[in-house]
Design a protein around this motif. Sequence first.
Motif, PDB file in Angstrom:
ATOM      1  N   PHE A 149      14.514 -16.540  26.213  1.00 21.04           N
ATOM      2  CA  PHE A 149      14.658 -15.543  25.160  1.00 21.04           C
ATOM      3  C   PHE A 149      13.368 -14.753  24.987  1.00 21.04           C
ATOM      4  N   PHE A 150      13.534 -13.518  24.557  1.00 21.37           N
ATOM      5  CA  PHE A 150      12.421 -12.763  23.972  1.00 21.37           C
ATOM      6  C   PHE A 150      12.443 -13.035  22.471  1.00 21.37           C
ATOM      7  N   ASN A 151      11.296 -13.226  21.889  1.00 24.49           N
ATOM      8  CA  ASN A 151      11.200 -13.408  20.440  1.00 24.49           C
ATOM      9  C   ASN A 151      10.173 -12.415  19.930  1.00 24.49           C
ATOM     10  N   LEU A 152      10.630 -11.394  19.206  1.00 21.36           N
ATOM     11  CA  LEU A 152       9.773 -10.273  18.806  1.00 21.36           C
ATOM     12  C   LEU A 152       9.654 -10.204  17.290  1.00 21.36           C
ATOM     13  N   SER A 153       8.443 -10.060  16.797  1.00 23.36           N
ATOM     14  CA  SER A 153       8.195  -9.885  15.363  1.00 23.36           C
ATOM     15  C   SER A 153       7.735  -8.456  15.096  1.00 23.36           C
ATOM     16  N   THR A 154       8.378  -7.805  14.134  1.00 25.18           N
ATOM     17  CA  THR A 154       8.015  -6.434  13.783  1.00 25.18           C
ATOM     18  C   THR A 154       7.875  -6.314  12.269  1.00 25.18           C
ATOM     19  N   PRO A 155       6.934  -5.494  11.794  1.00 26.71           N
ATOM     20  CA  PRO A 155       6.765  -5.324  10.349  1.00 26.71           C
ATOM     21  C   PRO A 155       7.776  -4.347   9.769  1.00 26.71           C
ATOM     22  N   GLU A 156       8.233  -4.634   8.568  1.00 26.78           N
ATOM     23  CA  GLU A 156       9.127  -3.733   7.845  1.00 26.78           C
ATOM     24  C   GLU A 156       8.633  -3.593   6.410  1.00 26.78           C
ATOM     25  N   PRO A 157       8.870  -2.441   5.771  1.00 25.23           N
ATOM     26  CA  PRO A 157       8.389  -2.247   4.396  1.00 25.23           C
ATOM     27  C   PRO A 157       9.078  -3.173   3.408  1.00 25.23           C
ATOM     28  N   THR A 158       8.349  -3.549   2.374  1.00 26.97           N
ATOM     29  CA  THR A 158       8.868  -4.440   1.343  1.00 26.97           C
ATOM     30  C   THR A 158       9.941  -3.753   0.503  1.00 26.97           C
ATOM     31  N   GLY A 159       9.714  -2.479   0.122  1.00 28.14           N
ATOM     32  CA  GLY A 159      10.683  -1.764  -0.705  1.00 28.14           C
ATOM     33  C   GLY A 159      10.007  -0.896  -1.741  1.00 28.14           C
ATOM     34  N   VAL A 160      10.392  -1.057  -2.990  1.00 29.48           N
ATOM     35  CA  VAL A 160       9.795  -0.302  -4.100  1.00 29.48           C
ATOM     36  C   VAL A 160       8.565  -1.059  -4.599  1.00 29.48           C
ATOM     37  N   VAL A 161       7.436  -0.385  -4.609  1.00 26.30           N
ATOM     38  CA  VAL A 161       6.174  -1.004  -5.028  1.00 26.30           C
ATOM     39  C   VAL A 161       5.668  -0.325  -6.297  1.00 26.30           C
ATOM     40  N   ALA A 162       5.423  -1.114  -7.333  1.00 31.70           N
ATOM     41  CA  ALA A 162       4.775  -0.599  -8.545  1.00 31.70           C
ATOM     42  C   ALA A 162       3.263  -0.695  -8.342  1.00 31.70           C
ATOM     43  N   VAL A 163       2.571   0.413  -8.537  1.00 31.27           N
ATOM     44  CA  VAL A 163       1.132   0.485  -8.273  1.00 31.27           C
ATOM     45  C   VAL A 163       0.402   0.819  -9.571  1.00 31.27           C
ATOM     46  N   LEU A 164      -0.415  -0.097 -10.046  1.00 31.33           N
ATOM     47  CA  LEU A 164      -1.267   0.180 -11.203  1.00 31.33           C
ATOM     48  C   LEU A 164      -2.584   0.727 -10.663  1.00 31.33           C
ATOM     49  N   ALA A 165      -2.773   2.017 -10.791  1.00 29.99           N
ATOM     50  CA  ALA A 165      -3.934   2.674 -10.197  1.00 29.99           C
ATOM     51  C   ALA A 165      -5.223   2.211 -10.870  1.00 29.99           C
ATOM     52  N   PRO A 166      -6.350   2.248 -10.144  1.00 34.30           N
ATOM     53  CA  PRO A 166      -7.632   1.861 -10.737  1.00 34.30           C
ATOM     54  C   PRO A 166      -7.939   2.672 -11.989  1.00 34.30           C
ATOM     55  N   GLN A 167      -8.565   2.036 -12.952  1.00 38.23           N
ATOM     56  CA  GLN A 167      -8.840   2.720 -14.222  1.00 38.23           C
ATOM     57  C   GLN A 167     -10.028   3.667 -14.123  1.00 38.23           C
ATOM     58  N   GLU A 168     -11.036   3.324 -13.351  1.00 41.54           N
ATOM     59  CA  GLU A 168     -12.270   4.116 -13.337  1.00 41.54           C
ATOM     60  C   GLU A 168     -12.328   5.126 -12.198  1.00 41.54           C
ATOM     61  N   SER A 169     -11.749   4.794 -11.057  1.00 43.27           N
ATOM     62  CA  SER A 169     -11.781   5.714  -9.913  1.00 43.27           C
ATOM     63  C   SER A 169     -10.497   6.523  -9.920  1.00 43.27           C
ATOM     64  N   SER A 170     -10.538   7.672 -10.582  1.00 44.33           N
ATOM     65  CA  SER A 170      -9.313   8.411 -10.906  1.00 44.33           C
ATOM     66  C   SER A 170      -8.630   9.042  -9.706  1.00 44.33           C
ATOM     67  N   PHE A 171      -9.343   9.276  -8.614  1.00 43.35           N
ATOM     68  CA  PHE A 171      -8.736   9.944  -7.468  1.00 43.35           C
ATOM     69  C   PHE A 171      -8.949   9.182  -6.164  1.00 43.35           C
ATOM     70  N   LEU A 172     -10.209   8.845  -5.825  1.00 44.56           N
ATOM     71  CA  LEU A 172     -10.457   8.092  -4.598  1.00 44.56           C
ATOM     72  C   LEU A 172      -9.783   6.727  -4.671  1.00 44.56           C
ATOM     73  N   GLY A 173      -9.894   6.054  -5.811  1.00 43.61           N
ATOM     74  CA  GLY A 173      -9.234   4.758  -5.970  1.00 43.61           C
ATOM     75  C   GLY A 173      -7.726   4.900  -5.937  1.00 43.61           C
ATOM     76  N   LEU A 174      -7.221   5.959  -6.558  1.00 40.18           N
ATOM     77  CA  LEU A 174      -5.777   6.211  -6.559  1.00 40.18           C
ATOM     78  C   LEU A 174      -5.257   6.379  -5.140  1.00 40.18           C
ATOM     79  N   VAL A 175      -5.912   7.212  -4.355  1.00 37.54           N
ATOM     80  CA  VAL A 175      -5.504   7.432  -2.970  1.00 37.54           C
ATOM     81  C   VAL A 175      -5.590   6.127  -2.177  1.00 37.54           C
ATOM     82  N   SER A 176      -6.619   5.336  -2.450  1.00 37.50           N
ATOM     83  CA  SER A 176      -6.842   4.094  -1.705  1.00 37.50           C
ATOM     84  C   SER A 176      -5.738   3.067  -1.921  1.00 37.50           C
ATOM     85  N   VAL A 177      -5.093   3.108  -3.081  1.00 41.39           N
ATOM     86  CA  VAL A 177      -4.005   2.153  -3.334  1.00 41.39           C
ATOM     87  C   VAL A 177      -2.631   2.734  -3.036  1.00 41.39           C
ATOM     88  N   LEU A 178      -2.478   4.047  -3.109  1.00 42.54           N
ATOM     89  CA  LEU A 178      -1.170   4.667  -2.900  1.00 42.54           C
ATOM     90  C   LEU A 178      -0.887   4.951  -1.430  1.00 42.54           C
TER      91      LEU A 178
END
Length: 305
Positions: A149-178
């Motif tokens: 057999f071939f046995n292959l593992s591939t990544p798939e997205p989890t689904g809907v993600v709630a993201v609490l953006a960083p409080q102090e880094s209003s843009f760079l931190g936001l982009v980094s988590v989103l």
Amino acid sequence: MSDNSRLSVFKTYKLFVGGKFPRSESGRVYEVTSKTSGAAAPGKGGWLANAPLSSRKDARDAVVAARKAFGPWSGATAYNRGQVLYRVAEMLEGRREQFVREVADAEGLSKSKAGARVDAAVDRWVWYAGWTDKVAQVVGGGNPVAGPFFNLSTPEPTGVVAVLAPQESSFLGLVSVLAPVLATGNTAVVVASERAPLPALSLGEVLATSDVPGGTVNILSGRTKEIAAPLAAHSDVNAIDLTGADEALATELEIAAADNLKRVLRPGAEDDWSADPGMRRLTAFLETKTVWHPTGSLGASGSSY
């Protein structure tokens, strides 16, 4: 008419839900003020705008929109997602001056320092856009098995993600988590920085005029604790990033998320937004699908499964 006689036209900031710009269903707003310097308390700077004060109903509406958008976004090819995200970076670059001004006001920075952070945010968005069609090669692969057999593992997205953006880094931190959430095929409900939500709300305007399908990203502003609680308890939210929560709130939300088996990313002390982001966030909201396939054909027709 002289310039002195003109009335100023103030910008109206709205939520970004399902590709549209609604006000909060509650009709509430709250004052957003500039950060004068250092650790100045909210309310001590100058008035910037009235931001929508999102309600629990707004949070539920955002989840519905994100779930509806998940199929088309996760079903797009990785290459196509990368092209769409790169287009967002192009548009951010075109509105650089606006974001520099908003980040300077939000974080109490000089124009030059704010410009450096905006440039870093755009560069980071491009960096994650480039990963869309490469992450599968890094975290997926073939697995040795004792059999034909071939046995292959591939990544798939989890689904809907709630993201609490960083409080102090209003843009760079936001982009980094989103950006990593989107790059790996997930959809997002973002809770913007409570004190400095304006760069996040402006990002919604960029997303609305890019090729990102409506509902893929939904942006809420308001009281982080008030919005995050229904998201952590919502059974149609598959994962939650607690970066923007303090220790007490993170513990409370993690307990709520355990009731419906959410994947949880705890806030980390290592979250230095100016550092190399590495692979941590790219793999945080991925699931692994494993497929078995016979190495030879089955039956006279040579068909396989």
